[in-house]
Write a protein that holds these residues in place. Structure first.
Motif, PDB file in Angstrom:
ATOM      1  N   ARG A 182      25.018  22.712  67.500  1.00  0.00           N
ATOM      2  CA  ARG A 182      23.735  23.307  67.107  1.00  0.00           C
ATOM      3  C   ARG A 182      23.390  24.491  68.011  1.00  0.00           C
ATOM      4  NH1 ARG A 182      18.971  23.675  68.831  1.00  0.00           N
ATOM      5  NH2 ARG A 182      19.247  22.217  70.546  1.00  0.00           N
ATOM      6  N   THR A 183      23.591  24.342  69.306  1.00  0.00           N
ATOM      7  CA  THR A 183      23.303  25.408  70.259  1.00  0.00           C
ATOM      8  C   THR A 183      24.181  26.635  69.992  1.00  0.00           C
ATOM      9  OG1 THR A 183      22.648  23.796  71.927  1.00  0.00           O
ATOM     10  CG2 THR A 183      23.200  25.996  72.717  1.00  0.00           C
ATOM     11  N   ASP A 228      23.726  32.972  65.467  1.00  0.00           N
ATOM     12  CA  ASP A 228      22.734  33.525  64.547  1.00  0.00           C
ATOM     13  C   ASP A 228      22.000  34.704  65.182  1.00  0.00           C
ATOM     14  OD1 ASP A 228      21.355  33.469  62.011  1.00  0.00           O
ATOM     15  OD2 ASP A 228      19.618  32.718  63.120  1.00  0.00           O
ATOM     16  N   THR A 229      21.700  34.623  66.465  1.00  0.00           N
ATOM     17  CA  THR A 229      21.009  35.726  67.140  1.00  0.00           C
ATOM     18  C   THR A 229      21.905  36.946  67.320  1.00  0.00           C
ATOM     19  OG1 THR A 229      21.572  35.005  69.379  1.00  0.00           O
ATOM     20  CG2 THR A 229      19.531  34.116  68.423  1.00  0.00           C
ATOM     21  N   LEU A 230      23.223  36.757  67.254  1.00  0.00           N
ATOM     22  CA  LEU A 230      24.170  37.861  67.450  1.00  0.00           C
ATOM     23  C   LEU A 230      24.608  38.528  66.151  1.00  0.00           C
ATOM     24  CD1 LEU A 230      26.442  36.167  70.152  1.00  0.00           C
ATOM     25  CD2 LEU A 230      24.640  37.880  70.520  1.00  0.00           C
ATOM     26  N   ARG A 231      24.179  37.991  65.005  1.00  0.00           N
ATOM     27  CA  ARG A 231      24.613  38.538  63.714  1.00  0.00           C
ATOM     28  C   ARG A 231      24.062  39.932  63.448  1.00  0.00           C
ATOM     29  NH1 ARG A 231      23.537  35.282  58.707  1.00  0.00           N
ATOM     30  NH2 ARG A 231      21.460  35.142  59.569  1.00  0.00           N
ATOM     31  N   TYR A 232      22.835  40.213  63.880  1.00  0.00           N
ATOM     32  CA  TYR A 232      22.181  41.477  63.557  1.00  0.00           C
ATOM     33  C   TYR A 232      21.933  42.300  64.813  1.00  0.00           C
ATOM     34  CZ  TYR A 232      21.337  39.346  59.036  1.00  0.00           C
ATOM     35  OH  TYR A 232      21.496  38.746  57.820  1.00  0.00           O
ATOM     36  N   ALA A 233      22.040  43.624  64.653  1.00  0.00           N
ATOM     37  CA  ALA A 233      21.776  44.541  65.763  1.00  0.00           C
ATOM     38  C   ALA A 233      21.145  45.820  65.233  1.00  0.00           C
ATOM     39  CB  ALA A 233      23.081  44.862  66.490  1.00  0.00           C
ATOM     40  N   ASP A 234      20.773  46.701  66.144  1.00  0.00           N
ATOM     41  CA  ASP A 234      20.282  48.043  65.804  1.00  0.00           C
ATOM     42  C   ASP A 234      19.118  48.030  64.823  1.00  0.00           C
ATOM     43  OD1 ASP A 234      23.690  49.113  65.698  1.00  0.00           O
ATOM     44  OD2 ASP A 234      22.334  49.152  67.406  1.00  0.00           O
ATOM     45  N   CYS A 235      18.128  47.249  65.099  1.00  0.00           N
ATOM     46  CA  CYS A 235      16.966  47.177  64.231  1.00  0.00           C
ATOM     47  C   CYS A 235      16.133  48.451  64.349  1.00  0.00           C
ATOM     48  CB  CYS A 235      16.137  45.955  64.611  1.00  0.00           C
ATOM     49  SG  CYS A 235      14.737  45.682  63.548  1.00  0.00           S
ATOM     50  N   SER A 236      15.828  49.066  63.220  1.00  0.00           N
ATOM     51  CA  SER A 236      14.937  50.227  63.208  1.00  0.00           C
ATOM     52  C   SER A 236      13.948  50.065  62.063  1.00  0.00           C
ATOM     53  CB  SER A 236      15.726  51.531  63.043  1.00  0.00           C
ATOM     54  OG  SER A 236      16.381  51.553  61.803  1.00  0.00           O
ATOM     55  N   GLY A 237      12.839  50.722  62.190  1.00  0.00           N
ATOM     56  CA  GLY A 237      11.796  50.595  61.184  1.00  0.00           C
ATOM     57  C   GLY A 237      12.008  51.514  60.001  1.00  0.00           C
ATOM     58  N   VAL A 238      11.021  51.546  59.165  1.00  0.00           N
ATOM     59  CA  VAL A 238      11.016  52.406  57.991  1.00  0.00           C
ATOM     60  C   VAL A 238      10.172  53.623  58.327  1.00  0.00           C
ATOM     61  CG1 VAL A 238      10.336  52.563  55.569  1.00  0.00           C
ATOM     62  CG2 VAL A 238      11.280  50.428  56.467  1.00  0.00           C
ATOM     63  N   GLU A 239      10.685  54.809  58.028  1.00  0.00           N
ATOM     64  CA  GLU A 239       9.970  56.046  58.338  1.00  0.00           C
ATOM     65  C   GLU A 239       8.852  56.287  57.336  1.00  0.00           C
ATOM     66  OE1 GLU A 239      12.689  59.313  58.620  1.00  0.00           O
ATOM     67  OE2 GLU A 239      14.067  58.175  59.866  1.00  0.00           O
ATOM     68  N   VAL A 294      26.009  14.421  71.944  1.00  0.00           N
ATOM     69  CA  VAL A 294      26.244  15.611  72.766  1.00  0.00           C
ATOM     70  C   VAL A 294      27.047  16.663  72.004  1.00  0.00           C
ATOM     71  CG1 VAL A 294      27.308  16.464  74.888  1.00  0.00           C
ATOM     72  CG2 VAL A 294      26.075  14.297  74.905  1.00  0.00           C
ATOM     73  N   THR A 295      28.048  16.231  71.250  1.00  0.00           N
ATOM     74  CA  THR A 295      28.871  17.179  70.492  1.00  0.00           C
ATOM     75  C   THR A 295      28.029  17.916  69.451  1.00  0.00           C
ATOM     76  OG1 THR A 295      30.816  15.798  70.808  1.00  0.00           O
ATOM     77  CG2 THR A 295      30.921  17.431  69.042  1.00  0.00           C
ATOM     78  N   MET A 296      27.203  17.189  68.711  1.00  0.00           N
ATOM     79  CA  MET A 296      26.359  17.820  67.696  1.00  0.00           C
ATOM     80  C   MET A 296      25.347  18.769  68.337  1.00  0.00           C
ATOM     81  SD  MET A 296      27.583  16.979  64.877  1.00  0.00           S
ATOM     82  CE  MET A 296      26.360  17.533  63.737  1.00  0.00           C
TER      83      MET A 296
END
Length: 159
Positions: free
Chosen positions: A9-10, A16-27, A3-5
């Protein structure tokens, strides 16, 4: 099941999902099929066409040039701008995965593959982007080229 592991992991997956923000493409992203590159600059004799990041690229040992512009967000002590390339082939055996060389403002900047998908950029700057992209050695290679500019949340990343 430990349960601890499982809790650890969770938590790691959530961080990991919170590390990156403000995704924009290439113009103005454009691309052109090409032969194996013979220098470190975009050839002048190939015809570029607009590129949709939902396009699937195909071909064994195929080569492409991509061009566009990227703009990074203003300076922020908590956030660091990064350039990312995702292909959908992450996790493949290394000799078969797509690889690319990234050029910023006409200079070689770095190489990327499915194990190295992020490179750091300077804040508040506009770059002329060129990417030489190699598909890999599989007969049925089908990948996407999805470049983006993100911000890395430094404190969260340290966790």
């Amino acid at each position: 099941m430990n349960v601890t592991m499982e809790k650890i992991r969770t938590m790691i997956e959530k961080l990991d999902t919170l590390r990156y923000a403000d995704c924009s493409g290439v113009e103005n992203l454009q691309y052109a099929p090409t032969a194996y590159k013979s220098g470190n600059s975009v050839p002048t004799d190939i015809e570029f066409v607009p590129y949709d990041t939902e396009t699937h690229l195909r071909g064994k040992v195929a080569h492409f040039w991509f061009t566009g512009k990227i703009k990074t967000p203003p300076k922020n002590d908590r956030l660091t701008p990064v350039f990312s390339v995702i292909t959908g082939a992450e996790g493949l055996w290394d000799p078969t995965n797509p690889q690319c060389t990234v050029f910023l403002d006409g200079k070689t900047y770095c190489t990327m593959d499915t194990n190295h998908t992020v490179m750091y950029l300077e804040p508040d700057k506009e770059y002329d982007l060129a990417v030489y992209f190699y598909m890999g050695m599989l007969d049925e290679t089908c990948v996407q080229f999805k470049p983006s500019v993100k911000t890395l949340d430094v404190p969260t990343n340290k966790l």
